[in-house]
Structure formats: structure tokens, C-alpha cells
Design an enzyme around this catalytic site. Sequence first.
Site, short mmCIF file in Angstrom:
data_model
loop_
_atom_site.label_atom_id
_atom_site.label_comp_id
_atom_site.label_asym_id
_atom_site.label_seq_id
_atom_site.Cartn_x
_atom_site.Cartn_y
_atom_site.Cartn_z
N GLU A 65 32.25 8.82 -15.98
CA GLU A 65 32.57 7.98 -17.14
C GLU A 65 33.74 8.55 -17.96
O GLU A 65 34.64 7.82 -18.33
CB GLU A 65 31.35 7.84 -18.07
CG GLU A 65 31.72 6.99 -19.28
CD GLU A 65 30.64 6.86 -20.35
OE1 GLU A 65 29.55 7.44 -20.20
OE2 GLU A 65 30.90 6.17 -21.33
N ASP A 92 27.30 9.58 -14.77
CA ASP A 92 27.30 9.49 -16.23
C ASP A 92 26.73 10.81 -16.75
O ASP A 92 25.53 11.08 -16.61
CB ASP A 92 26.43 8.31 -16.69
CG ASP A 92 26.67 8.00 -18.15
OD1 ASP A 92 27.10 8.90 -18.88
OD2 ASP A 92 26.42 6.85 -18.56
N ILE A 94 26.27 12.16 -19.77
CA ILE A 94 25.21 11.96 -20.77
C ILE A 94 25.07 10.46 -20.96
O ILE A 94 25.98 9.80 -21.47
CB ILE A 94 25.54 12.60 -22.15
CG1 ILE A 94 25.87 14.09 -22.01
CG2 ILE A 94 24.36 12.40 -23.10
CD1 ILE A 94 26.15 14.80 -23.35
N ASP A 95 23.97 9.91 -20.49
CA ASP A 95 23.71 8.50 -20.74
C ASP A 95 22.79 8.46 -21.96
O ASP A 95 21.64 8.91 -21.90
CB ASP A 95 23.04 7.84 -19.52
CG ASP A 95 22.95 6.34 -19.72
OD1 ASP A 95 23.98 5.72 -20.05
OD2 ASP A 95 21.84 5.79 -19.59
N THR A 97 24.56 8.96 -25.27
CA THR A 97 25.29 9.91 -26.14
C THR A 97 24.89 9.73 -27.60
O THR A 97 24.82 10.70 -28.36
CB THR A 97 26.81 9.74 -25.94
OG1 THR A 97 27.12 10.09 -24.60
CG2 THR A 97 27.61 10.64 -26.87
N ASP A 217 26.50 3.75 -15.63
CA ASP A 217 25.22 3.61 -16.32
C ASP A 217 24.11 3.32 -15.31
O ASP A 217 22.94 3.64 -15.54
CB ASP A 217 25.25 2.43 -17.31
CG ASP A 217 26.33 2.56 -18.37
OD1 ASP A 217 26.36 3.59 -19.04
OD2 ASP A 217 27.16 1.62 -18.51
P1 2AM Z 1 26.44 5.99 -22.93
O1 2AM Z 1 25.58 6.69 -23.86
O2 2AM Z 1 26.76 6.73 -21.69
O3 2AM Z 1 27.69 5.43 -23.56
C1 2AM Z 1 22.63 2.09 -24.53
O4 2AM Z 1 22.52 0.76 -24.87
C2 2AM Z 1 23.24 2.18 -23.14
O5 2AM Z 1 24.52 1.52 -23.14
C3 2AM Z 1 23.50 3.58 -22.72
O6 2AM Z 1 23.28 3.60 -21.35
C4 2AM Z 1 24.94 3.80 -23.13
O7 2AM Z 1 25.63 4.74 -22.33
C5 2AM Z 1 25.54 2.46 -22.85
N1 2AM Z 1 26.74 2.27 -23.64
C6 2AM Z 1 27.98 2.36 -23.16
N2 2AM Z 1 28.89 2.13 -24.12
C7 2AM Z 1 28.21 1.90 -25.23
C8 2AM Z 1 28.59 1.59 -26.54
N3 2AM Z 1 29.84 1.45 -26.93
N4 2AM Z 1 27.60 1.43 -27.42
C9 2AM Z 1 26.32 1.54 -27.06
N5 2AM Z 1 25.91 1.82 -25.82
C10 2AM Z 1 26.85 1.99 -24.92
CA CA Z 2 26.12 5.37 -20.01
CA CA Z 3 27.86 8.54 -20.99
CA CA Z 4 29.83 6.35 -23.40
#
Ligand code: 2AM
Ligand code: CA
Ligand code: CA
Ligand code: CA
Length: 267
Positions: A65, A92, A94-95, A97, A217
Amino acid sequence: MSYLEIACKAAKEAGRMIRSRAGGELAAEEKSSSFDVVTEFDKKAEQLIRASILEAYPDHAFLGEEETYHSSRPLHEVLEAAVDVPFLWIVDPIDGTTNFVHGIPGFTVSIGLACKGELVLGVVYDPSRDELFWAEQGKGAYLNGNPIKVSAAEHAAECVIATGFMPAYRELNIPSLASFGKQFRGIRVLGSAALHMAYVACGRLGAFWQYGLNAWDLAGGVVLVREAGGMVTDIGGGEFGLSVQHIICSNGKVHPAMISCLKQNVQ
Ligand code: 2AM
Ligand code: CA
Ligand code: CA
Ligand code: CA
């Protein structure tokens, strides 16, 4: 070491590194907006995973990512070309974050391997609970070494389900909560798509849907859900592919109820 062993080892190493830093004094940098943040640990975790995988398999391709965010090649092009790539790791680091930054448990490390565009292996690690989920095509799905299965629930009323809100799809997703809420036992928003998929695989959740996700994701969770006996499709029930962004995962039995709730939403 096998592909699976390398993926599990990398996920655990990255997970342990980020666990010690969650909720600490983190500099959260905004990417596209204040709803989209990244920390130095997302980047460090991705580099660690990338290095472990490419050291073992130097000729494999890698899609993470955080590196993708700075790439000039559009993601759709990379994914369309994936059918010709023998081994593509999709990561990914950290899914969830946002959870990580706020010190809320429920952030995961997610690693998937696609062979010629088809996902064949998935690993999701939740460092807060030390839960490692893994699956390989044709070999079943496991949680910390024990086989897992999707929920046996036949009816929506017996299932807890989950979703997530991408900023661009918030308006679209909110009305669907009413129809899901009437049919299903409960709705959770845990903040990590990969964790939701792992929970569908082990039967804690009956189903999960979300609009606007990206390949990283989903890559770790797809094989988990399938190998645990569940279903992964697009939001209309169509076939999953690496470019699918609107997703439903379920135990299979409640899949039609999920599709029908989402159809009401679109009308
Ligand atoms: P991320 O933490 O890797 O960004 C949460 O709803 C899920 O959507 C998570 O898997 C998160 O991944 C992803 N996500 C990606 N972009 C986001 C964003 N801008 N806002 C919220 N969630 C996001
Ligand atoms: Ca993610
Ligand atoms: Ca991520
Ligand atoms: Ca992200």
C-alpha cells in the site's frame, strides 16, 4: 521455507514491531485527507515485509500500500497486468492505521500471494490478540494452528456482521445500515477490513461488506474466507477479482440476504 512460512514469519515480525508502538507518540501524516493517515510504522512494517519476501524470493513481484501511494503507475494497470505475473505479493503493512494511531486494538498485518492474478495464499495477523490467521488454496484455513470454519448460521438473525466506511462512500453506505439493522443480530465497525475477513473465516462474524477497498485491504483475507468454507464476491454477487473494490464476504448461507440489503440501498 515455504511461501506460507515466509508470509507468517514476516507478518508476525511486522506485527510485533507495530504492537509496541500503537497509540504512542506517533507522527500521523495525512495522505489524501485527514481521514487518510500514515505513520512511519506503516512504512517501516512494509519495508520489513518487503525485505523478508524478496530476500527469500528475489524474482517475485511486490505490491505494498505505502509504496504504491508514491508510484507513478496507476494501480488498475498493475492489477490488470497481474494475470501475467507468476508471483505477486500484495501487502497491507497496517490495516486499520486509524486504530493504530489512536491506540485502539484491531489493526492487522495483511499479506496475500497472487499467482497469475489468482489469490492462492492469505495471512492476517492481529498483534493485539496475538492471533495469526492463515490459509492456502486447497489446504484449509487456520487460526494459531487450529482449523477454522465460517459460521454455520442459516439466518441473518443469528449473525453479527461488519462494515467499514471509506470517506468517498460514506453517504452511500449509511442508508444500508437501516436495512441490515432490521435483519441481522448486530453490526460492528472494527476498523480493519482484513480483521473483518479473518473474523468471517473463523465464524465470529457471519458476513462483512464494504465499498471502495483496494487489493491490499483484501488480498490477505480472500483465501482465508474461501478456505474456511465462505464466499467472497462483489457487492452484486459477481465474481471476485483483484480489481473489485465493493465487496461482500460471508459464510455463504447469508450471502443472498446481504446482496438483497445492498440492492435496496442502491434503489
Ligand atoms: P488502512 O487502515 O490500511 O488505510 C477501514 O474502514 C478499512 O478501510 C481499513 O481496512 C482501512 O485500511 C481502509 N481504508 C483505506 N483508506 C481509508 C481511508 N481513507 N479512511 C478510512 N479507511 C480507509
Ligand atoms: Ca488497508
Ligand atoms: Ca494500510
Ligand atoms: Ca491507508
